[in-house]
Design a protein around this motif. Sequence first.
Motif, mmCIF file in Angstrom:
data_model
loop_
_atom_site.group_PDB
_atom_site.id
_atom_site.type_symbol
_atom_site.label_atom_id
_atom_site.label_comp_id
_atom_site.label_asym_id
_atom_site.label_seq_id
_atom_site.Cartn_x
_atom_site.Cartn_y
_atom_site.Cartn_z
ATOM 1 N N ASP A 257 -10.069 2.171 3.824
ATOM 2 C CA ASP A 257 -9.907 1.044 4.549
ATOM 3 C C ASP A 257 -9.312 -0.140 3.848
ATOM 4 O O ASP A 257 -8.842 -0.941 4.457
ATOM 5 N N ILE A 258 -9.715 -0.198 2.575
ATOM 6 C CA ILE A 258 -8.989 -1.271 1.850
ATOM 7 C C ILE A 258 -7.608 -0.913 1.694
ATOM 8 O O ILE A 258 -6.802 -1.711 1.520
ATOM 9 N N LEU A 259 -7.456 0.326 0.838
ATOM 10 C CA LEU A 259 -6.163 0.780 0.304
ATOM 11 C C LEU A 259 -5.096 0.784 1.207
ATOM 12 O O LEU A 259 -4.017 0.641 1.202
ATOM 13 N N LYS A 260 -5.510 1.307 2.614
ATOM 14 C CA LYS A 260 -4.315 1.604 3.709
ATOM 15 C C LYS A 260 -3.702 0.182 3.874
ATOM 16 O O LYS A 260 -2.544 0.203 4.271
ATOM 17 N N VAL A 261 -4.319 -1.097 3.554
ATOM 18 C CA VAL A 261 -3.687 -2.264 3.569
ATOM 19 C C VAL A 261 -3.024 -2.821 2.315
ATOM 20 O O VAL A 261 -2.027 -3.095 2.146
ATOM 21 N N GLY A 262 -4.146 -2.659 1.375
ATOM 22 C CA GLY A 262 -3.936 -3.406 0.157
ATOM 23 C C GLY A 262 -2.812 -2.744 -0.760
ATOM 24 O O GLY A 262 -1.934 -3.156 -1.153
ATOM 25 N N ALA A 263 -2.909 -1.465 -0.998
ATOM 26 C CA ALA A 263 -1.944 -0.557 -1.528
ATOM 27 C C ALA A 263 -0.717 -0.651 -0.942
ATOM 28 O O ALA A 263 0.393 -0.811 -1.818
ATOM 29 N N VAL A 264 -0.344 -0.671 0.322
ATOM 30 C CA VAL A 264 0.954 -0.768 0.969
ATOM 31 C C VAL A 264 1.511 -2.231 0.811
ATOM 32 O O VAL A 264 2.566 -2.358 0.356
ATOM 33 N N ALA A 265 0.536 -3.009 0.842
ATOM 34 C CA ALA A 265 0.770 -4.695 0.611
ATOM 35 C C ALA A 265 1.405 -5.080 -0.657
ATOM 36 O O ALA A 265 2.205 -5.745 -0.875
ATOM 37 N N LEU A 394 3.434 -14.635 7.431
ATOM 38 C CA LEU A 394 3.404 -13.307 8.419
ATOM 39 C C LEU A 394 3.132 -12.392 7.743
ATOM 40 O O LEU A 394 2.276 -11.238 8.291
ATOM 41 N N TYR A 395 3.481 -12.204 6.462
ATOM 42 C CA TYR A 395 2.902 -10.915 5.829
ATOM 43 C C TYR A 395 1.488 -10.939 5.747
ATOM 44 O O TYR A 395 0.857 -10.010 5.643
ATOM 45 N N PHE A 396 0.786 -12.117 5.227
ATOM 46 C CA PHE A 396 -0.648 -12.084 5.190
ATOM 47 C C PHE A 396 -1.284 -11.929 6.721
ATOM 48 O O PHE A 396 -2.302 -11.065 6.697
ATOM 49 N N SER A 397 -0.907 -12.488 7.593
ATOM 50 C CA SER A 397 -1.379 -12.222 9.089
ATOM 51 C C SER A 397 -1.152 -10.899 9.314
ATOM 52 O O SER A 397 -2.291 -10.160 9.889
ATOM 53 N N SER A 398 -0.382 -10.133 8.804
ATOM 54 C CA SER A 398 -0.059 -8.568 9.266
ATOM 55 C C SER A 398 -1.143 -7.884 8.433
ATOM 56 O O SER A 398 -1.624 -6.823 8.924
ATOM 57 N N GLN A 399 -1.518 -8.413 7.160
ATOM 58 C CA GLN A 399 -2.708 -7.794 6.466
ATOM 59 C C GLN A 399 -4.086 -7.744 7.129
ATOM 60 O O GLN A 399 -4.580 -6.794 7.390
ATOM 61 N N GLY A 400 -4.185 -8.995 7.950
ATOM 62 C CA GLY A 400 -5.211 -9.166 8.763
ATOM 63 C C GLY A 400 -5.506 -8.137 9.972
ATOM 64 O O GLY A 400 -6.381 -7.686 10.490
ATOM 65 N N ALA A 401 -4.127 -7.947 10.430
ATOM 66 C CA ALA A 401 -4.067 -6.913 11.547
ATOM 67 C C ALA A 401 -3.883 -5.387 11.120
ATOM 68 O O ALA A 401 -3.865 -4.597 12.019
ATOM 69 N N ALA A 402 -3.851 -5.304 9.927
ATOM 70 C CA ALA A 402 -3.547 -3.987 9.375
ATOM 71 C C ALA A 402 -2.428 -3.239 9.541
ATOM 72 O O ALA A 402 -2.267 -2.064 9.777
ATOM 73 N N ARG A 403 -1.372 -4.222 9.775
ATOM 74 C CA ARG A 403 -0.028 -3.659 10.040
ATOM 75 C C ARG A 403 1.182 -4.290 9.010
ATOM 76 O O ARG A 403 1.615 -5.447 9.359
ATOM 77 N N VAL A 404 1.088 -3.888 8.034
ATOM 78 C CA VAL A 404 1.911 -4.444 6.656
ATOM 79 C C VAL A 404 3.162 -3.847 6.719
ATOM 80 O O VAL A 404 3.906 -4.125 5.723
ATOM 81 N N GLY A 405 3.584 -2.773 7.153
ATOM 82 C CA GLY A 405 4.774 -1.870 7.070
ATOM 83 C C GLY A 405 6.096 -2.783 7.212
ATOM 84 O O GLY A 405 6.965 -2.658 6.536
#
Length: 461
Positions: A257-265, A394-405
């Motif tokens: 749950d952390i890495l699916k956002v953090g690792a991609v980010a 917007l990159y950070f906001s997308s992290q909050g939404a778990a949509r960083v692609g």
Amino acid sequence: MTIDASLDAAPLRAPVASPIASLLTAPILPTLLRLALPNMIAMVGSTLVAIAETSYIGRLGTVPLAAIALVFPFAMLTQMMSAGAMGGGVSSAISRALGAGNRDGAATLALHAAIIGLCGGLFFTAMMLPFGRSFFALLGGRERVLDEACGYSQVLFSGAIAIWLVNTLASVIRGTGDMRLPSMTLIGASLVQVALGGTLGLGLFGVPQFGMPGVAAGQLVAFSGAAVFLLWYLLSGRSRLPLNVRAFHFERAMFFDILKVGAVACLSPLQTVLTILIFTKILATFGTEVLAGYGIGSRLEFLLIPITFAFGIASVPMVGVAIGAGHLQRARRVAWTAAAASGLTVGLVGLLVAIAPSLWVSLFTRDPGVTAAASSYFHWAGPAFVFFGIGVSLYFSSQGAARVGGPVLASTARLLIVAIGGAGLVMAQAPAWTLFALVGGAMVAFGLSTAASVAFVRWGK
């Protein structure tokens, strides 16, 4: 089932506890500014540290100034990955769990985040200590410039664990909506770093002059102390999310749950730094003066990331809690409001240095050649900083939404523009100013692409 999957299944199953509830109900702009202000103050401290360090190094001579241009992208990479990318993933996971009323899950996520922080720091130490010299040589470092860069890097990256722990634990606390404590900690670390780095680097107050390694030692000691303090604060039960180490149990889903956002980010700051490295390699062929001038210019560009960080990271818990509670429209309004505030602030800075570059350049050097190169950079890239601010927020906001692609792909586009366009301009034997104009164009493409990804990608389940 992961934490995020459980949120999608039942986003309103549990009440959200105060003060987390205020992130869902309070007016967006005042709340965003209230959360961003402590981060802004802390980032001002970081800016002063960067100015002070560059001033110390500038007094040591042009060679150390060129050397720091080689090390600085790697130093900022570990900061950006730990605080912005992986840190954003940590804050996002915790805020989404809290938004769904899963307090125990959030506490368990925090402990898993600390493990990730330790591993991240160890990775940078293992990479930079044995291979740092080779990296700097690939960038064009030679002889004394290369030796000075290695002296600074060896000291700094021996303490990469402390940097990662500070930024990871600060992100845990930010995920609860508490921005003050992390900011106060970073301000304290900044004061220690400036005082100690200057004393050891320049040999003040009768202390032997250690030069570049002494300046790096200031950051090493400051972040080590900050890491100890944040660990104590979280374990003492004084935070909004007290940790219980005795009840900890390893869960693979928590890491996911952390890495699916953090690792991609993490790909985004990696691409940002790679963009700088490629550009540094190209400019190294123009001589030490141009390289040192670009180092001064790119340092401000990197320092704009912490300014956008103040707004962007403030949006992460607001977006994450809204997503966790199922309030998708509010999450998007938060994202666009933060982007507007960030773009306006950074855009004004860019316009100012484009009109009067000496306000920044004169802080570091009086050398005519270095001044001319740095001024040219600001004339061409400064007006595009507004798009850079919008994109990063917007990159950070997308992290909050778990949509960083989407934001990561926008960083990829920026990298390709600089790499391919820069190679073409060098083959055409174009002057240095054309490369600086290319950097500005890449910023515009990055900002517009990120905005498009947020506008068209669906948030929520």
